[in-house]
Motif scaffolding. Structure first.
Motif, PDB file in Angstrom:
ATOM      1  N   TRP A  27      15.963  11.956  -1.446  1.00 40.14           N
ATOM      2  CA  TRP A  27      15.362  11.288  -0.285  1.00 40.14           C
ATOM      3  C   TRP A  27      15.180   9.798  -0.539  1.00 40.14           C
ATOM      4  O   TRP A  27      15.364   8.975   0.361  1.00 40.14           O
ATOM      5  CB  TRP A  27      14.028  11.938   0.062  1.00 40.14           C
ATOM      6  CG  TRP A  27      13.676  11.756   1.508  1.00 40.14           C
ATOM      7  CD1 TRP A  27      12.830  10.846   2.049  1.00 40.14           C
ATOM      8  CD2 TRP A  27      14.210  12.503   2.614  1.00 40.14           C
ATOM      9  NE1 TRP A  27      12.783  10.974   3.419  1.00 40.14           N
ATOM     10  CE2 TRP A  27      13.626  11.977   3.792  1.00 40.14           C
ATOM     11  CE3 TRP A  27      15.110  13.552   2.725  1.00 40.14           C
ATOM     12  CZ2 TRP A  27      13.918  12.478   5.053  1.00 40.14           C
ATOM     13  CZ3 TRP A  27      15.401  14.049   3.984  1.00 40.14           C
ATOM     14  CH2 TRP A  27      14.820  13.517   5.125  1.00 40.14           C
ATOM     15  N   ILE A  28      14.822   9.441  -1.769  1.00 37.01           N
ATOM     16  CA  ILE A  28      14.683   8.019  -2.109  1.00 37.01           C
ATOM     17  C   ILE A  28      16.025   7.308  -1.965  1.00 37.01           C
ATOM     18  O   ILE A  28      16.108   6.217  -1.404  1.00 37.01           O
ATOM     19  CB  ILE A  28      14.151   7.857  -3.543  1.00 37.01           C
ATOM     20  CG1 ILE A  28      12.718   8.388  -3.642  1.00 37.01           C
ATOM     21  CG2 ILE A  28      14.185   6.391  -3.974  1.00 37.01           C
ATOM     22  CD1 ILE A  28      12.232   8.502  -5.075  1.00 37.01           C
ATOM     23  N   VAL A  29      17.079   7.926  -2.490  1.00 38.99           N
ATOM     24  CA  VAL A  29      18.416   7.322  -2.402  1.00 38.99           C
ATOM     25  C   VAL A  29      18.827   7.156  -0.949  1.00 38.99           C
ATOM     26  O   VAL A  29      19.319   6.092  -0.538  1.00 38.99           O
ATOM     27  CB  VAL A  29      19.439   8.184  -3.166  1.00 38.99           C
ATOM     28  CG1 VAL A  29      20.859   7.694  -2.893  1.00 38.99           C
ATOM     29  CG2 VAL A  29      19.158   8.149  -4.668  1.00 38.99           C
ATOM     30  N   LEU A  30      18.618   8.209  -0.132  1.00 34.14           N
ATOM     31  CA  LEU A  30      18.972   8.131   1.286  1.00 34.14           C
ATOM     32  C   LEU A  30      18.181   7.032   1.986  1.00 34.14           C
ATOM     33  O   LEU A  30      18.731   6.250   2.773  1.00 34.14           O
ATOM     34  CB  LEU A  30      18.711   9.485   1.959  1.00 34.14           C
ATOM     35  CG  LEU A  30      18.991   9.569   3.460  1.00 34.14           C
ATOM     36  CD1 LEU A  30      20.464   9.303   3.738  1.00 34.14           C
ATOM     37  CD2 LEU A  30      18.583  10.944   3.999  1.00 34.14           C
ATOM     38  N   ASP A  31      16.899   6.952   1.677  1.00 35.02           N
ATOM     39  CA  ASP A  31      16.052   5.938   2.298  1.00 35.02           C
ATOM     40  C   ASP A  31      16.501   4.527   1.934  1.00 35.02           C
ATOM     41  O   ASP A  31      16.644   3.665   2.807  1.00 35.02           O
ATOM     42  CB  ASP A  31      14.595   6.153   1.861  1.00 35.02           C
ATOM     43  CG  ASP A  31      13.674   5.060   2.357  1.00 35.02           C
ATOM     44  OD1 ASP A  31      13.486   4.951   3.576  1.00 35.02           O
ATOM     45  OD2 ASP A  31      13.152   4.304   1.516  1.00 35.02           O
ATOM     46  N   GLN A  32      16.747   4.295   0.660  1.00 33.39           N
ATOM     47  CA  GLN A  32      17.120   2.947   0.223  1.00 33.39           C
ATOM     48  C   GLN A  32      18.505   2.550   0.711  1.00 33.39           C
ATOM     49  O   GLN A  32      18.729   1.384   1.076  1.00 33.39           O
ATOM     50  CB  GLN A  32      17.045   2.861  -1.304  1.00 33.39           C
ATOM     51  CG  GLN A  32      15.631   2.930  -1.846  1.00 33.39           C
ATOM     52  CD  GLN A  32      14.752   1.799  -1.345  1.00 33.39           C
ATOM     53  OE1 GLN A  32      15.139   0.629  -1.384  1.00 33.39           O
ATOM     54  NE2 GLN A  32      13.555   2.131  -0.867  1.00 33.39           N
ATOM     55  N   ASN A 114       8.997   4.115   0.311  1.00 34.26           N
ATOM     56  CA  ASN A 114       8.280   2.929   0.790  1.00 34.26           C
ATOM     57  C   ASN A 114       7.618   2.166  -0.352  1.00 34.26           C
ATOM     58  O   ASN A 114       7.461   0.944  -0.281  1.00 34.26           O
ATOM     59  CB  ASN A 114       7.232   3.333   1.830  1.00 34.26           C
ATOM     60  CG  ASN A 114       7.850   3.666   3.175  1.00 34.26           C
ATOM     61  OD1 ASN A 114       8.933   3.192   3.518  1.00 34.26           O
ATOM     62  ND2 ASN A 114       7.173   4.499   3.948  1.00 34.26           N
ATOM     63  N   LEU A 115       7.247   2.893  -1.412  1.00 40.15           N
ATOM     64  CA  LEU A 115       6.620   2.222  -2.544  1.00 40.15           C
ATOM     65  C   LEU A 115       7.610   1.318  -3.273  1.00 40.15           C
ATOM     66  O   LEU A 115       7.233   0.273  -3.817  1.00 40.15           O
ATOM     67  CB  LEU A 115       6.047   3.265  -3.508  1.00 40.15           C
ATOM     68  CG  LEU A 115       4.928   2.811  -4.459  1.00 40.15           C
ATOM     69  CD1 LEU A 115       3.771   2.211  -3.678  1.00 40.15           C
ATOM     70  CD2 LEU A 115       4.447   3.987  -5.292  1.00 40.15           C
ATOM     71  N   VAL A 116       8.881   1.706  -3.298  1.00 42.51           N
ATOM     72  CA  VAL A 116       9.917   0.847  -3.880  1.00 42.51           C
ATOM     73  C   VAL A 116       9.949  -0.498  -3.152  1.00 42.51           C
ATOM     74  O   VAL A 116      10.055  -1.571  -3.778  1.00 42.51           O
ATOM     75  CB  VAL A 116      11.299   1.532  -3.801  1.00 42.51           C
ATOM     76  CG1 VAL A 116      12.422   0.545  -4.120  1.00 42.51           C
ATOM     77  CG2 VAL A 116      11.361   2.708  -4.771  1.00 42.51           C
ATOM     78  N   ARG A 121      10.370  -5.835  -2.973  1.00 37.10           N
ATOM     79  CA  ARG A 121      10.787  -6.693  -1.870  1.00 37.10           C
ATOM     80  C   ARG A 121       9.814  -7.854  -1.700  1.00 37.10           C
ATOM     81  O   ARG A 121       8.696  -7.840  -2.219  1.00 37.10           O
ATOM     82  CB  ARG A 121      10.900  -5.889  -0.561  1.00 37.10           C
ATOM     83  CG  ARG A 121      12.058  -4.896  -0.555  1.00 37.10           C
ATOM     84  CD  ARG A 121      12.220  -4.241   0.814  1.00 37.10           C
ATOM     85  NE  ARG A 121      13.314  -3.282   0.813  1.00 37.10           N
ATOM     86  CZ  ARG A 121      14.589  -3.594   1.005  1.00 37.10           C
ATOM     87  NH1 ARG A 121      14.925  -4.860   1.249  1.00 37.10           N
ATOM     88  NH2 ARG A 121      15.530  -2.671   0.979  1.00 37.10           N
ATOM     89  N   ALA A 122      10.257  -8.860  -0.943  1.00 37.47           N
ATOM     90  CA  ALA A 122       9.408 -10.021  -0.657  1.00 37.47           C
ATOM     91  C   ALA A 122       8.212  -9.569   0.188  1.00 37.47           C
ATOM     92  O   ALA A 122       8.301  -8.584   0.926  1.00 37.47           O
ATOM     93  CB  ALA A 122      10.242 -11.076   0.081  1.00 37.47           C
TER      94      ALA A 122
END
Length: 203
Positions: A27-32, A114-116, A121-122
């Protein structure tokens, strides 16, 4: 074979840790990947219709929580999300129910997705803005991580209402394993009052 007193009658189930962690990673990979695509394909603040007004792509950067809640409290949200992730990982090493493992995997993947963004991110570490780009009518703009969190919340509520527990048992299993006093009395044979004293006549 009869179970020992106080021992549940339900069989032991294998841990589902790999299901939780594996689904979370996917899910993390898909999200990113979808966020990277959205930043490359969309222009900030300019919506693109996909299915008329039903689904639009609308790139924004969200400093708040899921669905743009808590805007302006990015640092606090990062701390809270980090604590939630730790608790989910801790629970992942205990869960034995497959439906619960799926729910925790989606919840963990969504929270980490979202935590990534918060950390990498800026405008800076821990206060980064989340990429949102999916929009439905009369609904806040969201992303794939939010879908995971929302789906997990609905699944967890359904499992709780139906009496499913993370350890693989159900409310009905516990009722069978630990019968009430009335059920025990009903299952215990009683001597008929007409039989009299079995030692009578031997005295």
């Amino acid at each position: 074979m009869q179970a020992e007193a106080g021992t549940p009658l339900t069989p032991s189930r294998p841990r589902r840790t790999l299901v939780v962690l594996g689904l979370a990673a996917l899910w993390i990979v898909l999200d990113q990947l979808t966020k990277v695509w959205a930043e490359r394909a969309l222009t900030l603040g300019e919506p693109v219709q996909v299915v008329g007004d039903l689904l639009r792509l609308h790139l924004i950067y969200n400093s708040g929580a899921a669905f743009s809640l808590g805007t302006g409290s990015t640092g606090v949200l990062t701390v809270v999300a980090s604590i939630i992730v730790v608790l989910i990982v801790w629970q992942a090493f205990k869960v034995r129910s497959l439906p619960w493992a799926v729910a925790l995997g989606l919840l963990l993947g969504g929270a980490l997705g979202n935590l990534v963004d918060r950390f990498f991110r800026a405008p800076g570490v821990g206060v980064g803005h989340v990429v949102d780009f999916l929009r439905l009518p009369n609904f806040p703009i969201f992303n794939v991580a939010d879908i995971g969190v929302t789906t997990a919340a609905c699944l967890i509520a359904l499992l709780a209402l139906r009496g499913f527990h993370p350890d693989g048992t159900r409310d009905s299993d516990k009722a069978e394993a630990y019968p009430t006093r009335e059920e025990q009395d009903a299952a215990t044979p009683h001597t008929s009052p007409t039989q009299g004293d079995p030692t009578e006549g031997t005295r």
